[in-house]
Design a protein around this motif. Structure first.
Motif, mmCIF file in Angstrom:
data_model
loop_
_atom_site.group_PDB
_atom_site.id
_atom_site.type_symbol
_atom_site.label_atom_id
_atom_site.label_comp_id
_atom_site.label_asym_id
_atom_site.label_seq_id
_atom_site.Cartn_x
_atom_site.Cartn_y
_atom_site.Cartn_z
ATOM 1 N N LYS A 1 -5.622 6.608 60.814
ATOM 2 C CA LYS A 1 -4.874 5.473 61.523
ATOM 3 C C LYS A 1 -4.538 5.781 63.021
ATOM 4 C CE LYS A 1 -2.788 3.439 57.421
ATOM 5 N NZ LYS A 1 -1.833 2.860 56.812
ATOM 6 N N SER A 2 -4.993 6.905 63.337
ATOM 7 C CA SER A 2 -4.551 7.286 64.623
ATOM 8 C C SER A 2 -5.657 7.263 65.610
ATOM 9 C CB SER A 2 -4.043 8.752 64.869
ATOM 10 O OG SER A 2 -5.128 9.699 64.573
ATOM 11 N N VAL A 3 -6.971 6.928 65.101
ATOM 12 C CA VAL A 3 -8.072 6.741 66.105
ATOM 13 C C VAL A 3 -8.159 5.341 66.547
ATOM 14 C CG1 VAL A 3 -10.371 7.289 66.308
ATOM 15 C CG2 VAL A 3 -8.832 8.811 65.101
ATOM 16 N N PRO A 4 -8.272 4.775 67.692
ATOM 17 C CA PRO A 4 -8.472 3.374 67.795
ATOM 18 C C PRO A 4 -10.008 2.995 67.937
ATOM 19 C CG PRO A 4 -8.213 4.719 69.939
ATOM 20 C CD PRO A 4 -7.987 5.600 68.787
ATOM 21 N N PRO A 5 -10.274 1.866 67.788
ATOM 22 C CA PRO A 5 -11.853 1.556 67.668
ATOM 23 C C PRO A 5 -12.571 1.829 68.911
ATOM 24 C CG PRO A 5 -10.685 -0.339 67.687
ATOM 25 C CD PRO A 5 -9.632 0.609 67.770
ATOM 26 N N PRO A 6 -13.525 2.351 68.751
ATOM 27 C CA PRO A 6 -14.338 2.867 70.036
ATOM 28 C C PRO A 6 -15.118 1.745 70.889
ATOM 29 C CG PRO A 6 -15.744 3.158 68.282
ATOM 30 C CD PRO A 6 -14.719 2.695 67.515
ATOM 31 N N GLN B 1 -5.460 -6.760 69.538
ATOM 32 C CA GLN B 1 -4.313 -6.370 69.064
ATOM 33 C C GLN B 1 -4.474 -6.398 67.669
ATOM 34 O OE1 GLN B 1 -0.978 -8.822 69.906
ATOM 35 N NE2 GLN B 1 0.514 -7.051 69.611
ATOM 36 N N GLY B 2 -5.207 -7.113 66.711
ATOM 37 C CA GLY B 2 -5.613 -7.178 65.557
ATOM 38 C C GLY B 2 -6.514 -6.013 65.209
ATOM 39 N N LEU B 3 -7.582 -5.622 65.986
ATOM 40 C CA LEU B 3 -8.284 -4.536 65.729
ATOM 41 C C LEU B 3 -7.543 -3.194 65.885
ATOM 42 C CD1 LEU B 3 -11.393 -5.515 67.854
ATOM 43 C CD2 LEU B 3 -11.285 -5.159 65.409
ATOM 44 N N LEU B 4 -6.326 -3.225 66.775
ATOM 45 C CA LEU B 4 -5.933 -1.793 66.947
ATOM 46 C C LEU B 4 -4.494 -1.617 65.928
ATOM 47 C CD1 LEU B 4 -5.456 -1.803 70.803
ATOM 48 C CD2 LEU B 4 -6.900 -0.516 69.694
ATOM 49 N N LYS B 5 -4.383 -2.925 65.309
ATOM 50 C CA LYS B 5 -3.363 -2.809 64.149
ATOM 51 C C LYS B 5 -3.645 -1.792 63.278
ATOM 52 C CE LYS B 5 -0.905 -5.884 61.013
ATOM 53 N NZ LYS B 5 -1.106 -7.258 60.451
ATOM 54 N N GLY B 6 -2.680 -0.855 62.914
ATOM 55 C CA GLY B 6 -2.612 0.118 62.008
ATOM 56 C C GLY B 6 -3.089 1.501 62.971
ATOM 57 N N SER B 7 -3.385 1.458 64.067
ATOM 58 C CA SER B 7 -3.844 2.878 64.719
ATOM 59 C C SER B 7 -2.615 3.161 65.681
ATOM 60 C CB SER B 7 -4.984 2.331 65.809
ATOM 61 O OG SER B 7 -4.363 1.564 66.831
#
Length: 195
Positions: free
Chosen positions: A12-17, A32-38
């Protein structure tokens, strides 16, 4: 005994590339939805990728410049081709070959910029630099050459004035054309990421 493979927890610590091929506009709420959980906020994500985002925007601006540049090159090639067909001049033949090749490269340069590929900046720089050099050669050649057909057609009393005007015209074409193309070359080159 058959065991079910263990499922490793999603990190959960890696943001989407960021997309590697091109810059894509994403609304803030979707990001924000894509980053949720990161564990990363939108602002943190944007700060972390500021360089890539800026480079992508610079490439898109250069793609627009390359769009107009390729039209200018294609029109110049067409003009020289028409002149070659009507007059069969060696100078026109050389111009068609060089301008045709540079037009093809400029089409590829635009494509690379649209894909976010830094080759657009490198090849675009050298293509426009070559165009600037050809402008200088063209202007210098006609500046120093005496147009024999022009002097044969004119009254001898007008020849000095026409020759001076011809030199001014071709000198201006060479200097202004070369300067404009080299400025575009530098504009392409400035889009390269600073290392």
């Amino acid at each position: 005994m058959i065991t079910e493979p263990s499922k490793s927890p999603v990190q959960k610590s890696v943001p989407p590339p960021l997309p590697s091929s091109r810059l894509v506009e994403i609304p803030e709420d979707v990001l924000q939805g894509l980053l949720k959980g990161s564990g990363q906020t939108v602002d943190e994500f944007l700060r972390a990728h500021q360089g890539q985002i800026q480079t992508g925007r610079e490439f898109l601006k250069r793609a627009t410049a390359a769009k107009w540049s390729r039209l200018w090159l294609a029109a110049s090639t067409f003009f020289c081709l028409v002149s070659l067909i009507s007059g069969r001049d060696f100078e026109d033949a050389i111009s068609v070959v060089f301008l045709g090749a540079m037009t093809c490269v400029e089409f590829k340069v635009r494509e690379w910029f649209l894909k976010g590929d830094s080759r657009g900046a490198v090849y675009g720089y050298w293509n426009q630099t070559l165009f600037a050099i050809l402008f200088l050669i063209y202007g210098a050649y006609h500046f120093f050459a005496t147009p024999q057909t022009m002097t044969d057609m004119l009254d001898p009393s007008y020849t000095p004035i026409v020759l001076k005007l011809s030199k001014v015209f071709y000198g201006t074409v060479g200097i202004v054309g070369a300067s404009a193309q080299y400025l575009l070359a530098l504009y392409y080159k400035r889009s390269l990421p600073k290392t």
